[in-house]
Design a protein around this motif. Structure first.
Motif, PDB file in Angstrom:
ATOM      1  N   GLU A  66      46.345  21.822  34.183  1.00 24.10           N
ATOM      2  CA  GLU A  66      45.131  22.003  34.978  1.00 24.10           C
ATOM      3  C   GLU A  66      44.749  20.712  35.684  1.00 24.10           C
ATOM      4  O   GLU A  66      44.281  20.724  36.821  1.00 24.10           O
ATOM      5  CB  GLU A  66      43.977  22.490  34.102  1.00 24.10           C
ATOM      6  CG  GLU A  66      44.128  23.919  33.656  1.00 24.10           C
ATOM      7  CD  GLU A  66      43.048  24.360  32.678  1.00 24.10           C
ATOM      8  OE1 GLU A  66      42.353  23.498  32.091  1.00 24.10           O
ATOM      9  OE2 GLU A  66      42.903  25.579  32.506  1.00 24.10           O
ATOM     10  N   GLU A  79      44.700  30.541  34.138  1.00 28.21           N
ATOM     11  CA  GLU A  79      43.599  31.094  33.353  1.00 28.21           C
ATOM     12  C   GLU A  79      44.049  32.342  32.602  1.00 28.21           C
ATOM     13  O   GLU A  79      43.720  32.526  31.422  1.00 28.21           O
ATOM     14  CB  GLU A  79      42.408  31.423  34.253  1.00 28.21           C
ATOM     15  CG  GLU A  79      41.193  31.897  33.498  1.00 28.21           C
ATOM     16  CD  GLU A  79      40.611  30.861  32.560  1.00 28.21           C
ATOM     17  OE1 GLU A  79      40.038  31.258  31.542  1.00 28.21           O
ATOM     18  OE2 GLU A  79      40.738  29.640  32.822  1.00 28.21           O
ATOM     19  N   ARG A  80      44.825  33.206  33.264  1.00 29.83           N
ATOM     20  CA  ARG A  80      45.334  34.411  32.587  1.00 29.83           C
ATOM     21  C   ARG A  80      46.269  34.029  31.444  1.00 29.83           C
ATOM     22  O   ARG A  80      46.241  34.643  30.376  1.00 29.83           O
ATOM     23  CB  ARG A  80      46.047  35.323  33.587  1.00 29.83           C
ATOM     24  CG  ARG A  80      45.088  36.037  34.530  1.00 29.83           C
ATOM     25  CD  ARG A  80      45.770  37.144  35.305  1.00 29.83           C
ATOM     26  NE  ARG A  80      46.922  36.700  36.074  1.00 29.83           N
ATOM     27  CZ  ARG A  80      46.887  36.213  37.318  1.00 29.83           C
ATOM     28  NH1 ARG A  80      45.737  36.088  37.946  1.00 29.83           N
ATOM     29  NH2 ARG A  80      48.005  35.851  37.932  1.00 29.83           N
ATOM     30  N   ALA A  82      46.140  31.265  29.694  1.00 33.60           N
ATOM     31  CA  ALA A  82      45.287  30.747  28.616  1.00 33.60           C
ATOM     32  C   ALA A  82      44.636  31.882  27.846  1.00 33.60           C
ATOM     33  O   ALA A  82      44.577  31.860  26.605  1.00 33.60           O
ATOM     34  CB  ALA A  82      44.221  29.816  29.194  1.00 33.60           C
ATOM     35  N   GLU A  83      44.152  32.894  28.568  1.00 28.49           N
ATOM     36  CA  GLU A  83      43.529  34.040  27.902  1.00 28.49           C
ATOM     37  C   GLU A  83      44.530  34.771  27.017  1.00 28.49           C
ATOM     38  O   GLU A  83      44.197  35.179  25.896  1.00 28.49           O
ATOM     39  CB  GLU A  83      42.939  34.989  28.939  1.00 28.49           C
ATOM     40  CG  GLU A  83      41.713  34.431  29.623  1.00 28.49           C
ATOM     41  CD  GLU A  83      41.255  35.260  30.816  1.00 28.49           C
ATOM     42  OE1 GLU A  83      41.881  36.297  31.116  1.00 28.49           O
ATOM     43  OE2 GLU A  83      40.273  34.848  31.452  1.00 28.49           O
ATOM     44  N   ARG A  84      45.755  34.937  27.501  1.00 30.35           N
ATOM     45  CA  ARG A  84      46.771  35.623  26.689  1.00 30.35           C
ATOM     46  C   ARG A  84      47.118  34.812  25.455  1.00 30.35           C
ATOM     47  O   ARG A  84      47.294  35.357  24.364  1.00 30.35           O
ATOM     48  CB  ARG A  84      48.010  35.914  27.521  1.00 30.35           C
ATOM     49  CG  ARG A  84      47.707  36.959  28.609  1.00 30.35           C
ATOM     50  CD  ARG A  84      48.922  37.415  29.262  1.00 30.35           C
ATOM     51  NE  ARG A  84      49.511  38.446  28.406  1.00 30.35           N
ATOM     52  CZ  ARG A  84      50.451  39.265  28.820  1.00 30.35           C
ATOM     53  NH1 ARG A  84      50.889  39.201  30.043  1.00 30.35           N
ATOM     54  NH2 ARG A  84      50.960  40.162  28.007  1.00 30.35           N
ATOM     55  N   GLU A  86      45.146  32.760  23.903  1.00 29.96           N
ATOM     56  CA  GLU A  86      44.016  32.908  22.989  1.00 29.96           C
ATOM     57  C   GLU A  86      44.081  34.239  22.257  1.00 29.96           C
ATOM     58  O   GLU A  86      43.794  34.316  21.056  1.00 29.96           O
ATOM     59  CB  GLU A  86      42.697  32.796  23.754  1.00 29.96           C
ATOM     60  CG  GLU A  86      42.400  31.395  24.238  1.00 29.96           C
ATOM     61  CD  GLU A  86      41.178  31.323  25.133  1.00 29.96           C
ATOM     62  OE1 GLU A  86      40.470  32.338  25.280  1.00 29.96           O
ATOM     63  OE2 GLU A  86      40.930  30.240  25.680  1.00 29.96           O
ATOM     64  N   ALA A  87      44.483  35.301  22.958  1.00 27.67           N
ATOM     65  CA  ALA A  87      44.597  36.619  22.325  1.00 27.67           C
ATOM     66  C   ALA A  87      45.695  36.614  21.268  1.00 27.67           C
ATOM     67  O   ALA A  87      45.525  37.175  20.178  1.00 27.67           O
ATOM     68  CB  ALA A  87      44.871  37.693  23.374  1.00 27.67           C
ATOM     69  N   SER A  90      44.432  34.705  18.252  1.00 23.88           N
ATOM     70  CA  SER A  90      43.495  35.530  17.489  1.00 23.88           C
ATOM     71  C   SER A  90      44.234  36.570  16.659  1.00 23.88           C
ATOM     72  O   SER A  90      43.901  36.803  15.498  1.00 23.88           O
ATOM     73  CB  SER A  90      42.508  36.230  18.432  1.00 23.88           C
ATOM     74  OG  SER A  90      41.678  35.292  19.035  1.00 23.88           O
TER      75      SER A  90
END
Length: 99
Positions: A66, A79-80, A82-84, A86-87, A90
């Protein structure tokens, strides 16, 4: 809904995903596994800390990208990603369904 078993740092994790996303999830698992040995050494080998260190390593790479984006890489794509990640993190923190 499909399920994929990812082996990260020698431990299996069953993760649910949408049908057709199995290969993508396996690829993400392989990315995590590539960092597992270094994370285990840094963390002292406990499973939870190993996953934390893997997440920190990947977060560090994301921050670096970034700060110095390669030409042509869309920030929204990062960003997508990073979201994946994080998923996936989790999902790996949840105990297996059969435990």
């Amino acid at each position: 809904m499909a399920q994929v078993t990812l082996t990260i740092a020698g431990r299996p994790h069953v993760v649910a995903c949408k049908d057709g996303e199995e290969a993508t999830l396996r690829g993400l698992g392989a990315m995590l596994e590539r960092h597992a040995a270094a994370a285990q050494r840094a963390s002292g080998g406990t499973a939870e800390r190993t996953l934390l260190y893997i997440a920190l390593m990947l977060a560090d790479r994301l921050v670096e990208h970034e700060a110095h984006p390669a030409a042509g890489i869309d920030p929204a794509m990062l960003e997508r990603i990073a979201e994946r990640l994080e998923a996936v993190a989790s999902a790996l923190e949840e105990p297996p369904a059969d435990a």
